[in-house]
Design a protein around this motif. Structure first.
Motif, PDB file in Angstrom:
ATOM      1  N   LEU A   1     -29.375  -1.304 -26.033  1.00 57.21           N
ATOM      2  CA  LEU A   1     -30.750  -1.524 -25.778  1.00 57.21           C
ATOM      3  C   LEU A   1     -31.734  -0.298 -26.641  1.00 57.21           C
ATOM      4  O   LEU A   1     -32.827  -0.449 -26.768  1.00 57.21           O
ATOM      5  N   GLU A   2     -30.912   0.855 -26.198  1.00 56.02           N
ATOM      6  CA  GLU A   2     -31.642   2.036 -26.625  1.00 56.02           C
ATOM      7  C   GLU A   2     -31.551   2.482 -28.093  1.00 56.02           C
ATOM      8  O   GLU A   2     -32.257   3.253 -28.570  1.00 56.02           O
ATOM      9  N   SER A   3     -30.864   1.685 -28.967  1.00 56.47           N
ATOM     10  CA  SER A   3     -30.652   1.982 -30.442  1.00 56.47           C
ATOM     11  C   SER A   3     -30.575   0.694 -31.178  1.00 56.47           C
ATOM     12  O   SER A   3     -30.025   0.643 -32.152  1.00 56.47           O
ATOM     13  N   LEU A   4     -31.702  -0.027 -30.908  1.00 53.44           N
ATOM     14  CA  LEU A   4     -31.776  -1.093 -31.790  1.00 53.44           C
ATOM     15  C   LEU A   4     -32.478  -0.866 -33.060  1.00 53.44           C
ATOM     16  O   LEU A   4     -33.357   0.062 -33.048  1.00 53.44           O
ATOM     17  N   PRO A   5     -32.305  -1.612 -34.395  1.00 52.27           N
ATOM     18  CA  PRO A   5     -32.884  -1.265 -35.526  1.00 52.27           C
ATOM     19  C   PRO A   5     -34.277  -1.900 -35.531  1.00 52.27           C
ATOM     20  O   PRO A   5     -34.849  -2.527 -34.467  1.00 52.27           O
ATOM     21  N   TYR A   6     -35.070  -1.558 -36.463  1.00 53.98           N
ATOM     22  CA  TYR A   6     -36.581  -1.873 -36.700  1.00 53.98           C
ATOM     23  C   TYR A   6     -37.425  -1.687 -35.656  1.00 53.98           C
ATOM     24  O   TYR A   6     -38.378  -2.235 -35.582  1.00 53.98           O
ATOM     25  N   GLY A   7     -37.060  -0.707 -34.804  1.00 51.65           N
ATOM     26  CA  GLY A   7     -38.008  -0.222 -33.679  1.00 51.65           C
ATOM     27  C   GLY A   7     -37.931  -1.451 -32.617  1.00 51.65           C
ATOM     28  O   GLY A   7     -38.927  -1.302 -31.664  1.00 51.65           O
ATOM     29  N   LEU A   8     -37.204  -2.353 -32.589  1.00 48.98           N
ATOM     30  CA  LEU A   8     -37.228  -3.357 -31.430  1.00 48.98           C
ATOM     31  C   LEU A   8     -36.773  -2.455 -30.196  1.00 48.98           C
ATOM     32  O   LEU A   8     -37.490  -3.062 -29.073  1.00 48.98           O
ATOM     33  N   SER A   9     -36.193  -1.641 -30.169  1.00 48.89           N
ATOM     34  CA  SER A   9     -35.960  -0.540 -28.706  1.00 48.89           C
ATOM     35  C   SER A   9     -37.078  -0.244 -28.022  1.00 48.89           C
ATOM     36  O   SER A   9     -37.272   0.328 -26.836  1.00 48.89           O
ATOM     37  N   ASP A  10     -38.280   0.149 -28.898  1.00 47.22           N
ATOM     38  CA  ASP A  10     -39.556   0.718 -28.399  1.00 47.22           C
ATOM     39  C   ASP A  10     -40.465  -0.303 -28.020  1.00 47.22           C
ATOM     40  O   ASP A  10     -41.637  -0.168 -27.491  1.00 47.22           O
ATOM     41  N   LYS A  11     -40.032  -1.744 -28.122  1.00 47.59           N
ATOM     42  CA  LYS A  11     -41.260  -2.769 -27.674  1.00 47.59           C
ATOM     43  C   LYS A  11     -41.315  -2.755 -26.373  1.00 47.59           C
ATOM     44  O   LYS A  11     -40.216  -2.827 -25.440  1.00 47.59           O
ATOM     45  N   PRO A  12     -42.296  -2.995 -25.542  1.00 43.66           N
ATOM     46  CA  PRO A  12     -42.567  -2.778 -24.172  1.00 43.66           C
ATOM     47  C   PRO A  12     -41.719  -3.881 -23.397  1.00 43.66           C
ATOM     48  O   PRO A  12     -41.177  -3.528 -22.231  1.00 43.66           O
ATOM     49  N   ALA A  13     -41.493  -5.067 -23.657  1.00 43.04           N
ATOM     50  CA  ALA A  13     -40.607  -5.873 -23.343  1.00 43.04           C
ATOM     51  C   ALA A  13     -39.054  -5.587 -23.049  1.00 43.04           C
ATOM     52  O   ALA A  13     -38.483  -5.694 -22.209  1.00 43.04           O
ATOM     53  N   VAL A  14     -38.738  -4.958 -24.371  1.00 39.24           N
ATOM     54  CA  VAL A  14     -37.315  -4.581 -24.480  1.00 39.24           C
ATOM     55  C   VAL A  14     -37.065  -3.426 -23.427  1.00 39.24           C
ATOM     56  O   VAL A  14     -35.987  -3.086 -22.971  1.00 39.24           O
ATOM     57  N   LEU A  15     -37.939  -2.305 -23.273  1.00 35.98           N
ATOM     58  CA  LEU A  15     -37.916  -1.279 -22.606  1.00 35.98           C
ATOM     59  C   LEU A  15     -38.003  -1.532 -21.081  1.00 35.98           C
ATOM     60  O   LEU A  15     -37.008  -1.016 -20.277  1.00 35.98           O
TER      61      LEU A  15
END
Length: 369
Positions: free
Chosen positions: A68-82
């Motif tokens: 979850l901390e190393s997903l492509p396209y910036g997905l890891s930084d989305k508030p819901a994923v955090l």
């Protein structure tokens, strides 16, 4: 692992431990093993089960936290994923801070803790769906979201792992029931009637259709009412519910403004030597051939997304008719979890057939991502 993000809420010692446990090997479990081990839920067996989970769950949870901390396209930084990542790290910390399980008292305390972990993760699927929606809004419009293979492969691994974690926790917890239902071994029904489960799931899907459209097509179910086999009813209910829900929506929307009576959905249950196959057929107009490769991706839906207007990350409960784009891919993962599969065959201009294959081979081991 982007440690700079994690250190804001979690200690370096915890993150180092997550990395260490995430590198360990997972242990696969078969449906037959779960059934045979759980058929005698003695204090000794429950203690052994808890000790196994005490070691196995941190490995599985750590692996997902790392991913979850190393997903492509910036997905890891989305508030819901955090938020989802923090749930996994909190659960890892709870598991690793629990002392060695040595007696029944320890086992009961551990069981209560993993029950709370399961509840904590109840909303992971809609929360990840929201994270994907947040990603789609930020992507370059020229990017074809269905072609983002890395995202799809990650989500397949992530959700397959989630199925396994919830199955292991749920199985252990339910084995404490002092009055189990007949022919039940935890989550497993040794004499499950697929017809009964299909009927129940269909009624639930039809009630959703009635609520949203004011009417719903009929559903006809065919098969041997006396046939039973060993399976997990909650898994089958989820899969049939999703497939029937799709068929109901397709038929309802195709015939909504027509003078013709909407044709019924047909469900056929077939008992084979290797597989039990459930066929769900509709006359909802089918899927264009160009759309078939997209139906098992997580970034595609033909309906308006129910999370588009969602602003409160904590309020993602509720069942809608369609829109997440997750029903088919997650249903296929549930089918594959114990050696089955899901296939969709469509005739554009007529309708769609879904073939749900359920393995009768109880030795099929869960696939480990």
């Amino acid at each position: 692992m982007a440690a700079k993000n994690l250190y804001e809420n979690f200690s370096k010692a915890l993150i180092d431990e997550v990395l260490r446990w995430g590198a360990m090997k997972q242990t696969g479990v078969s449906l037959r093993y779960m059934m045979e081990f759980g058929s005698k839920p003695t204090e000794k067996n429950l203690l052994i089960s808890a000790q196994f989970l005490h070691r196995e769950l941190p490995i599985r949870i750590a692996r997902r936290a790392i991913e979850l901390e190393s997903l492509p396209y910036g997905l890891s930084d989305k508030p819901a994923v955090l938020k989802v990542r923090d749930w996994y790290l909190d659960s890892f910390r709870d598991l690793r801070s629990f002392p060695d399980i040595k007696d029944t008292s320890d086992e009961l305390d551990f069981t209560q803790m993993i029950k709370m972990i399961k509840v904590r993760h109840n909303n992971v699927v809609p929360m990840m769906a929201l994270g994907v929606q947040q990603l789609k809004k930020d992507l370059n419009p020229k990017v074809v979201t269905e072609d983002l293979d890395e995202i799809h492969q990650f989500l397949d691994r992530f959700y397959m792992s989630r199925i396994g974690i919830r199955m292991l926790i749920g199985q252990h917890v339910v084995l404490h029931d002092p009055n189990p239902q007949p022919d039940r071994v935890g989550y497993i029904h040794t004499k499950m009637s697929p017809l009964e489960v299909a009927r129940s799931a269909s009624e639930d899907a039809r009630s959703i259709c009635l609520r949203e459209y004011g009417s719903a097509p009929e559903i006809n179910i065919y098969g041997d009412p006396n046939f039973t086999f060993m399976y997990v009813p909650t898994h089958l209910h989820l899969m049939v519910f999703e497939l029937v829900k799709n068929s109901l929506r397709a038929v309802q929307e195709r015939f909504m403004d027509s003078d013709k009576v909407a044709p019924p959905i047909r469900i056929i249950v077939a008992d084979g030597i290797e597989d039990v196959t459930i066929k769900i057929s509709d006359e909802g107009g089918g899927i264009p051939r160009s759309g078939l490769p997209k139906i098992f991706t997580y970034l595609y839906s033909t309906a308006k997304n129910p999370l588009d207007e969602q602003t409160d990350l904590g309020s993602t409960d509720g069942v809608t008719m369609a829109g997440y784009g997750y029903g088919l891919p997650i249903s296929r993962l549930y089918a594959r979890y114990f050696g089955g599969d899901l296939q969709i065959i469509s005739m554009e201009g007529y309708g769609t057939d879904a073939y749900l294959h359920l393995s009768r081979l109880g030795d099929s081991q869960e696939p480990l991502p």
